[in-house]
Design a protein around this motif. Structure first.
Motif: not given
Length: 538
Positions: A18-20, A190-191, A222-223, A250-254
């Motif tokens: 997926s994109p994420a 973003l790459p 994704r990164l 989202p920050l915690l997921a990253a």
């Protein structure tokens, strides 16, 4: 015939990336397959818009074992799986990384890292995923680069920095100061992938990824989930800009925090997630706040939030409220402008062009913009007084039109989103060099990463909606290297300003409960009730 049907179904079934950066299971609806997917662990989640189930990369083995014969694996996912089977060698121990950081040594430009920057670098080096959430002006850039330099010295790692384009020159200057080579990319570019050797990802202005619906959030995740990622350090002074835990998710997921591995459970527990009946059917809502004290306890090991008053001896920052009372004839003109807005909105609602239930918010926004224009006379007088005393001043507003009118009257530097990044930086440079004593800026541009500590006074024509944007604006001037104290002037006209200022206090209280050094109780305020009271007064 049976073989052709089987071939058709197989061609429509696959395991994709997926994109994420999640494993997406794509297949037509089949009750047996759906039941099997619900039993997979780690647990997956149905993504309605994408029409498929999504699982973390850790579920790859179970998915392939269960569906490998029927579901094809795409090339993108196969590459990730191949890298996962060849993990990177472990990083050196923490004490080796700290020793390699040389935190007590002066920088080539003569600066000495401050105590809180040295402790912040040690804190980052102990974590592979972390959020450095120090207040604006405490030097998070240098803190992260000191830690990154130690990582590069001890392991085969390249440093990738995600930052707004306008901040790239600042990152290059600081990287040169510590003798570190890095790659800079913008949030807009973003790459898709990382090199095989291993990458340290540093994310500046991480609050740009506070919406799970945004494409840039998916690109960042994704990164962050890439198999060749060594570590990810998120930098932001406002990890929860609007006081909502959903913005922190989202920050915690990253950083792969355990409580962010299941979005639905997180939203149910901390965001008052629930299904709401609407005209188009059920809709999931998760914009509330709950269990903040528990969330604070669970996130503190991976979120470092320090205030200026705790770690440095900066001159004080104070706020002055300037209530504005309009003369009777001017007040009549103000009310007439508001009445015209209400009449126009109701006319458009009858034509079906806008939603009728959104009238209070639309009227409130119009009142704020009209009030900003009616405050220009008071703002001009205040600026004149401050300039007569020899002070440099920065004035912020959410609206471009009042800034343009004020710029025509008094001159100075004007900085809005209509300018290119280079033009904005040139305006800042002229102000900082003393070529101009007044900088007029919108919150979206002037509060983004610039250092404006020459100013001793900040004027807020009106306040933004979120405490994060408010702090970003004021703390552009309240930073390391400033001389005297900072005075923030709040111009307040009418119930609309009073409402927003009250909302800011309520949201700031939520943020303090989560990030503050001490436990606090939270007194809730109803936003609909506050809006209704505001409009009744108006």
């Amino acid at each position: 015939m049976k073989a052709s049907i089987t071939t058709l179904i197989t061609s429509r079934c696959c395991l994709d990336l997926s994109p994420a950066g999640l494993i997406r299971v794509v297949s037509p609806f089949d009750a047996v397959t759906q039941a099997q997917l619900r039993q997979i662990r780690p647990r997956g989640r149905w993504n309605g818009p994408a029409r498929g189930w999504e699982f973390p990369l850790a579920a790859a083995g179970v998915l392939q074992q269960q569906f490998g014969r029927r579901f094809a694996v795409t090339a993108a996912l196969e590459e990730w799986l191949a890298w996962s089977r060849l993990p990177l060698p472990p990083l050196p121990q923490h004490r080796q990384l700290v020793a390699a950081a040389d935190l007590k040594q002066n920088l080539p430009d003569g600066r000495t890292p401050l105590l809180h920057q040295r402790s912040g670098a040690r804190w980052l080096l102990a974590r592979r995923g972390a959020v450095l959430a120090d207040e604006m002006g405490l030097g998070k850039t240098l803190t992260a680069l000191l830690a990154a330099r130690a990582m590069v010295r001890c392991a085969e790692v390249r440093v990738l920095v995600v930052a707004p384009v306008g901040l790239h020159p600042h990152w290059r200057r600081e990287a040169d100061a510590v003798g570190l080579s890095l790659q800079l990319v913008s949030w807009a570019r973003l790459p898709d992938a990382l090199p095989a050797a291993g990458t340290l990802l540093v994310v500046d202005e991480a609050h740009y990824a506070q919406s799970m619906k945004a494409q840039r959030t998916a690109g960042l995740l994704r990164l962050a989930r890439h198999p060749r990622l060594r570590a990810i350090w998120m930098l932001t002074g406002t990890p929860m800009k609007n006081g909502r835990p959903s913005q922190l998710f989202p920050l915690l997921a990253a950083i792969d925090h355990p409580i962010a591995r299941d979005q639905r459970i997180f939203e149910e527990r901390y965001c008052q997630g629930h299904w709401r009946e609407g005209k188009a059917g059920k809709r999931w809502e998760a914009a509330g706040v709950s269990q903040l004290e528990e969330l604070r306890r669970l996130t503190r090991p991976l979120i470092l939030h320090r205030r200026k008053r705790q770690v440095v001896d900066l001159p004080p920052k104070q706020r002055q409220l300037h209530p504005i009372v309009l003369p009777d004839d001017t007040s009549i003109g103000f009310d007439h402008r508001v009445d015209l807005v209400v009449e126009d909105y109701r006319r458009r609602a009858q034509l079906g062009e806008v939603r009728s239930d959104a009238e209070p918010l639309a009227v409130l926004t119009a009142m704020r913009q009209i009030a900003a224009e009616f405050k220009l006379s008071a703002a001009e007088q205040l600026l004149y007084q401050l300039h007569q005393q020899g002070h440099a001043v920065v004035l912020f507003s959410a609206f471009i039109a009042p800034l343009q009118l004020l710029h025509q009257r008094i001159g100075g530097e004007l900085m809005t989103g209509r300018q290119r990044p280079l033009e904005r930086q040139q305006s800042v440079d002229r102000f900082q060099q003393g070529k101009s004593n007044c900088l007029l800026a919108t919150y979206g541009t002037g509060s983004l990463g610039f250092t404006l500590h020459r100013a001793r006074h900040v004027v807020l024509l009106e306040r933004p909606w979120t405490p994060g944007d408010l702090e970003q604006a004021e703390d552009r001037c309240h930073r390391l290297g400033m001389g005297d104290g900072l005075t923030c002037h709040w111009l307040q006209l009418g119930p609309a300003d009073q409402l927003v200022d009250g909302l800011l206090a309520s949201k700031a209280e939520r943020i303090e409960v989560l990030l503050g050094p001490r436990r606090q109780s939270l007194e809730r305020q109803s936003l609909p009730a506050m809006v209704r009271a505001c409009l009744q007064v108006a």
